[in-house]
Write an enzyme that holds these catalytic residues in place. Sequence first.
Site, short mmCIF file in Angstrom:
data_model
loop_
_atom_site.label_atom_id
_atom_site.label_comp_id
_atom_site.label_asym_id
_atom_site.label_seq_id
_atom_site.Cartn_x
_atom_site.Cartn_y
_atom_site.Cartn_z
N TRP A 201 -29.35 -62.20 7.56
CA TRP A 201 -29.80 -63.42 8.23
C TRP A 201 -29.27 -64.64 7.49
O TRP A 201 -28.82 -65.61 8.12
CB TRP A 201 -31.33 -63.45 8.28
CG TRP A 201 -31.88 -64.63 9.03
CD1 TRP A 201 -32.15 -64.71 10.36
CD2 TRP A 201 -32.23 -65.91 8.47
NE1 TRP A 201 -32.63 -65.96 10.68
CE2 TRP A 201 -32.69 -66.72 9.54
CE3 TRP A 201 -32.18 -66.45 7.19
CZ2 TRP A 201 -33.10 -68.04 9.36
CZ3 TRP A 201 -32.60 -67.77 7.00
CH2 TRP A 201 -33.05 -68.55 8.08
N ALA B 245 -38.71 -51.03 26.58
CA ALA B 245 -38.84 -49.92 25.63
C ALA B 245 -40.20 -49.24 25.74
O ALA B 245 -40.40 -48.19 25.14
CB ALA B 245 -38.61 -50.42 24.21
N ARG C 107 -28.60 -54.48 23.72
CA ARG C 107 -29.22 -54.80 25.01
C ARG C 107 -29.05 -56.28 25.32
O ARG C 107 -28.87 -57.10 24.44
CB ARG C 107 -30.71 -54.47 24.98
CG ARG C 107 -31.03 -53.00 24.82
CD ARG C 107 -32.52 -52.79 24.66
NE ARG C 107 -33.00 -53.37 23.41
CZ ARG C 107 -34.28 -53.52 23.10
NH1 ARG C 107 -35.20 -53.17 23.96
NH2 ARG C 107 -34.63 -54.03 21.95
N LYS D 243 -40.98 -65.38 22.41
CA LYS D 243 -40.19 -65.37 21.18
C LYS D 243 -38.90 -66.15 21.24
O LYS D 243 -38.15 -66.21 20.26
CB LYS D 243 -39.88 -63.92 20.78
CG LYS D 243 -38.97 -63.17 21.75
CD LYS D 243 -38.71 -61.76 21.24
CE LYS D 243 -37.73 -61.01 22.14
NZ LYS D 243 -37.40 -59.69 21.63
N LYS E 37 -34.66 -56.25 13.48
CA LYS E 37 -33.83 -55.11 13.87
C LYS E 37 -32.50 -55.53 14.49
O LYS E 37 -31.44 -55.02 14.11
CB LYS E 37 -34.63 -54.22 14.85
CG LYS E 37 -33.92 -52.96 15.31
CD LYS E 37 -34.91 -51.89 15.72
CE LYS E 37 -35.97 -52.41 16.67
NZ LYS E 37 -35.44 -52.77 18.00
N PHE F 130 -38.18 -51.54 19.88
CA PHE F 130 -39.45 -51.37 19.17
C PHE F 130 -39.28 -50.42 17.97
O PHE F 130 -38.18 -50.27 17.43
CB PHE F 130 -40.55 -50.91 20.11
CG PHE F 130 -40.91 -51.92 21.16
CD1 PHE F 130 -40.98 -53.27 20.86
CD2 PHE F 130 -41.19 -51.53 22.46
CE1 PHE F 130 -41.31 -54.21 21.82
CE2 PHE F 130 -41.53 -52.46 23.43
CZ PHE F 130 -41.59 -53.80 23.11
N PHE G 49 -36.95 -61.54 3.23
CA PHE G 49 -37.44 -62.86 3.63
C PHE G 49 -37.55 -63.73 2.38
O PHE G 49 -37.73 -63.21 1.27
CB PHE G 49 -38.80 -62.75 4.32
CG PHE G 49 -38.72 -62.31 5.76
CD1 PHE G 49 -38.97 -63.22 6.79
CD2 PHE G 49 -38.43 -61.00 6.09
CE1 PHE G 49 -38.91 -62.81 8.11
CE2 PHE G 49 -38.36 -60.59 7.41
CZ PHE G 49 -38.60 -61.51 8.44
N THR H 261 -31.01 -58.49 14.25
CA THR H 261 -30.26 -59.22 13.22
C THR H 261 -29.58 -58.23 12.26
O THR H 261 -28.41 -58.40 11.90
CB THR H 261 -31.20 -60.16 12.45
OG1 THR H 261 -31.79 -61.08 13.37
CG2 THR H 261 -30.46 -60.92 11.38
#
Length: 558
Positions: A410, A273, A94, A105, A71, A301, A382, A73
């Site tokens: 990405w 969130a 944020r 992460k 999200k 989220f 991906f 990215t």
Amino acid sequence: MLEDIEIAQNCGMLPIEEIAAVLGLERCELELYGDYKAKIRLGALERLEPKPDGRLILVTAINPTAAGEGKTTTTIGLGDALNRIGRRAAIALREPSLGPVFGLKGGAAGGGYSQVVPMEDINLHFTGDFHAIGAANNLLAAMVDNSVYQGNALGLDARRITWRRCVDMNDRQLRYVVDGLGGKANGFPREDGFDITVASEVMAILCLAQGLDDLRARLGRAIVGYDREGAPVTASMLKAQGAMAALLKDAIKPNLVQTLEHTPALVHGGPFANIAHGCNSVMATKAALKLADYVVTEAGFGADLGAEKFLDIKCPLAGIEPSAAVIVASVRALKLHGGAAKMALAAEDLAALERGLPNLRKHVENVAGRFGLPTVVAINRFPTDTEAELAFVARACDELGVQSALSEVWERGGEGGLELARIVARLADARELGSFHPLYSYDQPLAAKIEAIVKEVYGGDGADYSPAALRSLERLEAQGFGGLPVCVAKTQYSLSDDPRKLGRPQGFRVSVRDLRVSAGAGFVVATAGDIMTMPGLPPRPAAETIDIDGQGRISGLF
């Protein structure tokens, strides 16, 4: 293949004054934090107030999974792509919390060739906003206990002190503590605990405040506990709001940085969130809308949490509305929602994909249908995705009546989001503002608001209340808090309150365990399930891979 941090370190950043100039900001309107970071002075925001707002683009997603959706990215890449097609765009994001950065992460400034920079600074101390929020939170906690120690003139019931201390790090050892030990001189012994800084109400207050006066007033309304008669005791009764606001006088100013492609990015605030509204500050969003023609922002989220709170809490309170929305989905995540094993996601599996698609359908129905926003699905590609799988998702979107676009930001930066940007710009330009309506009216009872969220957004059959929740519901209505919006705190992994129910569960009810008011922020939190406000570190924390060499070059930060 380069790691995210290596890509960020190899990029050529522009001096932040040049990024500000693109937005029409003058040097005197900036407070520099080195060469590549700045805060925007509040006086600049006052100067910009008469200008018309740009178009606001909300980026949200399906329910998150361990497979990743991308999200942030996508948000960054979309901003870059909009600039590439000649639209004057900025991004509002944020700030990352140190807890996840060193915990589960790693960094949280985008990824690949779609990042905000300087990546290391943003992920670490940045401009010190979170430290200031923690200091203001803990000052109030100290004043609460001092008031009790110094004679308890406010009659605080030590068993009903609700204000907790905070620290911006995952530390399960601090969830529940007993403090004030060691004798009379050290205070009154009591059960206490810590939250992570992003879960502090001060964070939510700062992110919803619209200026220093509003910030100070909201801080004063924060409830720290209850007296022996059950009446709330607030920060203003402790005369704490002025000092707290003084600690936050710089933190309230939006931060300005840039993307790898030099798109201006306002990165400011970061409330949880789950238990708060989960999006960047109102100050940063409104500033960006004055400074750019298109502003891309994200909500935390999935759309059932972040987008719902963005639309039902932030937008009405700030007087803003989106012109378009993007729902981010990935083939990998949808296959997980369809029951595929995490280790098997690289293999083509159209059956699992079909089983997982109802999760995407529900979010589309909510955002495009219930909230009526022009919507596009960004299929975040991906390397393991097959052409058949990508085409399958695109056809499903066609059947739903929404457009979709392949997102490859990405790997390719803004160039990989050109199709998405063209669709978003077209949708946003065609949208007439003023037609947006939140899910519920604020004058409805709290229970009616919760019921609306559960039935219409989650797709559940209704809400059940514990005896404690029913008592809280009655008390909050009696104390005059019934007119506030509701922030449901539940798992992010499912549309239900059970993280094991993936996809689009049916026939479930949401169990509301308790309700509490965040009076300063201006919403009531309804807790459904076991929501932790202080995470713990995983078996192998990201901190184990982060290092620095003798020249100060950081490695391993995502």
